[in-house]
Motif scaffolding. Structure first.
Motif, PDB file in Angstrom:
ATOM      1  N   HIS A   1      46.657  36.939  33.356  1.00  0.00           N
ATOM      2  CA  HIS A   1      47.934  36.862  34.057  1.00  0.00           C
ATOM      3  C   HIS A   1      48.389  38.285  34.359  1.00  0.00           C
ATOM      4  N   SER A   2      48.532  38.609  35.633  1.00  0.00           N
ATOM      5  CA  SER A   2      48.923  39.956  36.038  1.00  0.00           C
ATOM      6  C   SER A   2      50.310  39.940  36.654  1.00  0.00           C
ATOM      7  N   VAL A   3      51.071  40.996  36.402  1.00  0.00           N
ATOM      8  CA  VAL A   3      52.381  41.190  37.015  1.00  0.00           C
ATOM      9  C   VAL A   3      52.358  42.536  37.739  1.00  0.00           C
ATOM     10  N   ASN A   4      52.520  42.471  39.053  1.00  0.00           N
ATOM     11  CA  ASN A   4      52.549  43.665  39.901  1.00  0.00           C
ATOM     12  C   ASN A   4      51.312  44.545  39.701  1.00  0.00           C
ATOM     13  N   ARG A   5      50.164  43.913  39.470  1.00  0.00           N
ATOM     14  CA  ARG A   5      48.894  44.635  39.342  1.00  0.00           C
ATOM     15  C   ARG A   5      47.836  43.925  40.182  1.00  0.00           C
ATOM     16  N   PRO A   6      47.978  43.927  41.521  1.00  0.00           N
ATOM     17  CA  PRO A   6      47.063  43.150  42.365  1.00  0.00           C
ATOM     18  C   PRO A   6      45.603  43.558  42.244  1.00  0.00           C
ATOM     19  N   ALA A   7      45.320  44.853  42.137  1.00  0.00           N
ATOM     20  CA  ALA A   7      43.924  45.285  42.027  1.00  0.00           C
ATOM     21  C   ALA A   7      43.318  44.785  40.721  1.00  0.00           C
ATOM     22  N   GLU A   8      44.100  44.809  39.657  1.00  0.00           N
ATOM     23  CA  GLU A   8      43.609  44.330  38.368  1.00  0.00           C
ATOM     24  C   GLU A   8      43.381  42.828  38.397  1.00  0.00           C
ATOM     25  N   HIS A   9      44.222  42.105  39.137  1.00  0.00           N
ATOM     26  CA  HIS A   9      44.015  40.658  39.287  1.00  0.00           C
ATOM     27  C   HIS A   9      42.682  40.377  39.975  1.00  0.00           C
ATOM     28  N   MET A  10      42.400  41.099  41.054  1.00  0.00           N
ATOM     29  CA  MET A  10      41.134  40.888  41.759  1.00  0.00           C
ATOM     30  C   MET A  10      39.953  41.181  40.834  1.00  0.00           C
ATOM     31  N   LEU A  11      40.064  42.230  40.046  1.00  0.00           N
ATOM     32  CA  LEU A  11      39.005  42.557  39.099  1.00  0.00           C
ATOM     33  C   LEU A  11      38.886  41.477  38.033  1.00  0.00           C
ATOM     34  N   ALA A  12      40.028  40.966  37.572  1.00  0.00           N
ATOM     35  CA  ALA A  12      40.008  39.931  36.537  1.00  0.00           C
ATOM     36  C   ALA A  12      39.248  38.696  36.998  1.00  0.00           C
ATOM     37  N   ARG A  13      39.397  38.335  38.247  1.00  0.00           N
ATOM     38  CA  ARG A  13      38.659  37.172  38.753  1.00  0.00           C
ATOM     39  C   ARG A  13      37.154  37.381  38.643  1.00  0.00           C
ATOM     40  N   LYS A  14      36.722  38.602  38.902  1.00  0.00           N
ATOM     41  CA  LYS A  14      35.285  38.906  38.784  1.00  0.00           C
ATOM     42  C   LYS A  14      34.852  38.910  37.321  1.00  0.00           C
ATOM     43  N   LEU A  15      35.697  39.438  36.449  1.00  0.00           N
ATOM     44  CA  LEU A  15      35.367  39.446  35.020  1.00  0.00           C
ATOM     45  C   LEU A  15      35.221  38.019  34.493  1.00  0.00           C
ATOM     46  N   ILE A  16      36.126  37.138  34.917  1.00  0.00           N
ATOM     47  CA  ILE A  16      36.071  35.742  34.464  1.00  0.00           C
ATOM     48  C   ILE A  16      34.807  35.059  34.987  1.00  0.00           C
ATOM     49  N   ALA A  17      34.515  35.285  36.261  1.00  0.00           N
ATOM     50  CA  ALA A  17      33.310  34.673  36.846  1.00  0.00           C
ATOM     51  C   ALA A  17      32.048  35.169  36.157  1.00  0.00           C
ATOM     52  N   ASN A  18      32.057  36.426  35.730  1.00  0.00           N
ATOM     53  CA  ASN A  18      30.884  37.028  35.078  1.00  0.00           C
ATOM     54  C   ASN A  18      30.866  36.755  33.574  1.00  0.00           C
ATOM     55  N   ARG A  19      31.916  36.079  33.070  1.00  0.00           N
ATOM     56  CA  ARG A  19      32.060  35.825  31.640  1.00  0.00           C
ATOM     57  C   ARG A  19      31.875  37.114  30.850  1.00  0.00           C
ATOM     58  N   ALA A  20      32.574  38.128  31.305  1.00  0.00           N
ATOM     59  CA  ALA A  20      32.423  39.466  30.745  1.00  0.00           C
ATOM     60  C   ALA A  20      32.876  39.515  29.294  1.00  0.00           C
ATOM     61  N   VAL A  21      32.041  40.118  28.451  1.00  0.00           N
ATOM     62  CA  VAL A  21      32.366  40.342  27.050  1.00  0.00           C
ATOM     63  C   VAL A  21      32.802  41.796  26.908  1.00  0.00           C
ATOM     64  N   ILE A  22      34.098  42.001  26.598  1.00  0.00           N
ATOM     65  CA  ILE A  22      34.680  43.337  26.568  1.00  0.00           C
ATOM     66  C   ILE A  22      35.394  43.522  25.244  1.00  0.00           C
ATOM     67  N   PRO A  23      35.128  44.587  24.512  1.00  0.00           N
ATOM     68  CA  PRO A  23      35.866  44.834  23.269  1.00  0.00           C
ATOM     69  C   PRO A  23      37.364  44.885  23.536  1.00  0.00           C
ATOM     70  N   ALA A  24      38.147  44.324  22.640  1.00  0.00           N
ATOM     71  CA  ALA A  24      39.592  44.233  22.845  1.00  0.00           C
ATOM     72  C   ALA A  24      40.221  45.599  23.061  1.00  0.00           C
ATOM     73  N   GLU A  25      39.738  46.622  22.345  1.00  0.00           N
ATOM     74  CA  GLU A  25      40.336  47.946  22.495  1.00  0.00           C
ATOM     75  C   GLU A  25      40.056  48.535  23.874  1.00  0.00           C
ATOM     76  N   VAL A  26      38.916  48.159  24.460  1.00  0.00           N
ATOM     77  CA  VAL A  26      38.607  48.614  25.823  1.00  0.00           C
ATOM     78  C   VAL A  26      39.468  47.858  26.828  1.00  0.00           C
ATOM     79  N   LEU A  27      39.583  46.576  26.638  1.00  0.00           N
ATOM     80  CA  LEU A  27      40.379  45.738  27.539  1.00  0.00           C
ATOM     81  C   LEU A  27      41.844  46.177  27.545  1.00  0.00           C
ATOM     82  N   ALA A  28      42.339  46.622  26.411  1.00  0.00           N
ATOM     83  CA  ALA A  28      43.746  47.001  26.294  1.00  0.00           C
ATOM     84  C   ALA A  28      44.026  48.416  26.796  1.00  0.00           C
ATOM     85  N   ASP A  29      42.996  49.213  26.971  1.00  0.00           N
ATOM     86  CA  ASP A  29      43.171  50.614  27.365  1.00  0.00           C
ATOM     87  C   ASP A  29      43.340  50.735  28.874  1.00  0.00           C
TER      88      ASP A  29
END
Length: 421
Positions: A375-403
């Motif tokens: 869920h993105s708020v005023n982050r359109p580029a991050e939303h577009m990236l998130a759709r790709k991450l979800i489609a790719n079932r990306a496994v990302i460490p939480a500390e990386v995702l939060a940075d």
């Protein structure tokens, strides 16, 4: 016209199906039936720009005036289908005529859920589903003059968009939601709390966790207040209902087509009846498989309507490509653009990227180690990236995702990518 594609519903889904079928080489006649007298139009501005005065009705057309003629799509407005005969491949119309079809598509959408309470029929109580509904709300509030007050019943997306648009037009707005939090069907508690704080900060009054007992009017039959179940009375000049919708399945049900919270369809839009398809708000679709996610769902969004229509068009054109897109949605409220991808589930790990207090952030939902929703708020580029991450079932460490400084792009294209170190 026994080989024709007949589309019942001149909606986003209906227009997209007709356009995509032509793009994919479908050459038989296409007839698009709409029960409204307006040419197909955009619906999102009805609860946003049209109410605030930023958008006019003549800016809402889905396609230009020459599109239908150029694509040889016969658009019939003010026409309603009354019965389907799947065995004969025939649709009966309300003027007594009928159409034979090779393919039939049901894009009949949904209607506003009625408010079963005293006073619901008073003047000044509005639904918001069609262009005529939105124009009526806008005109009614303009007529109220300075100090106008509105109660919005329902704290879902439509109710909150209406609240934001009316606030921008100078109306004092109270949102009444029977659940203890906003957007309870769509958002987890942390996001619900953020949305509530954002609306209060922008001048909207919220009454949460208390149902409506009745709407009260004056001697002339005009609504004047809303009485809550706790006895509180909220004065108002107008009431707008946003308590959800009911899928228009009656035509399908009468024809023996399987329905359950919508018309049941597969990934290509096929119903239980041969050569009958469904898409848009009325369709309960099989979704792309995601671990822990729902197998099927009725998605009330433009994106789901368009994606489902494209999948159905591929079947009609002899190039079947089942629905595979990650579901995504959006909503505009005040100066906030919400963009949602994927479908969160209870138990997901929540990782926040950015500062929620800045009104620019993304909440990622991690399931089984992989990004499942965002869920993105005023982050359109991050939303577009998130759709790709979800489609790719990306496994990302939480500390990386939060940075906020970490580069997530490699995770969207490289399976099982792991950062160095």
């Amino acid at each position: 016209m026994a080989d024709a594609l007949v589309i019942v519903g001149a909606s986003y889904a209906g227009v997209q199906l007709a356009a995509s079928a032509r793009d994919m080489g479908f050459a038989a006649p296409i007839v698009l039936l709409g029960d409204e007298l307006h040419a197909p139009y955009q619906r999102p501005p009805l609860s946003k720009g049209l109410l605030s005065g930023k958008t006019s009705a003549d800016q809402l057309a889905l396609r230009g005036p020459d599109f239908y003629a150029e694509q040889q799509i016969e658009l019939r407005l003010g026409v309603r289908a009354t019965a389907i005969d799947p065995a004969a491949r025939r649709v009966q119309l309300d003027d007594g005529s009928h159409l034979d079809y090779g393919w039939l598509a049901l894009a009949t959408g949904a209607r506003c859920r009625p408010l079963p309470l005293p006073g619901a029929q008073l003047k000044g109580v509005h639904e918001l589903r069609t262009l005529d509904d939105a124009l009526a709300v806008h005109a009614a509030l303009d007529a109220c003059g300075p100090g106008k007050r509105a109660c919005v019943i329902g704290g879902g997306f439509i109710g909150l968009e209406v609240a934001a648009a009316l606030t921008a037009s100078g109306t004092q707005v109270t949102v009444i939601e029977g659940q203890p939090r906003l957007l309870a069907r769509s958002f987890p508690p942390m996001m619900s709390a953020y949305v509530a704080a954002a609306h209060r900060k922008r001048g909207v009054t919220l009454e949460l966790g208390c149902g409506v007992q009745a709407l009260q009017g004056d001697d002339g039959g005009q609504v004047r207040s809303v009485r809550l179940a706790n006895g509180q009375v909220l004065p108002c000049d107008r009431v707008v209902l946003g308590i959800g919708v009911v899928p228009n399945v009656e035509l399908a049900q009468a024809a023996g087509i399987e329905c359950a919270d919508g018309i049941l369809v597969d990934g290509l839009g096929r119903t239980s009846a041969p050569h009958v398809l469904a898409m848009g708000d009325v369709a309960n679709m099989v979704l792309p498989a995601v671990p822990g996610g729902p197998e099927r769902m009725r998605l009330e969004s433009i994106q789901a309507a368009n994606d489902g229509a494209r999948a159905a068009a591929s079947l009609i054109a002899g190039q079947p490509q089942p629905l595979s897109a990650v579901p995504w949605f959006w909503s505009e409220q005040h100066d906030l653009k919400f963009q949602m991808a994927g479908i969160p589930a209870p138990g997901d790990q929540v990782v926040t990227r950015g500062d929620m207090g800045s009104d620019r952030f993304t909440q990622f939902y991690v399931r089984g180690g992989a990004v499942a929703a965002a869920h993105s708020v005023n982050r359109p580029a991050e939303h577009m990236l998130a759709r790709k991450l979800i489609a790719n079932r990306a496994v990302i460490p939480a500390e990386v995702l939060a940075d906020p400084e970490a580069d997530l792009k490699p995770f969207s294209t490289i399976p099982n990518f792991r950062p160095a170190g």
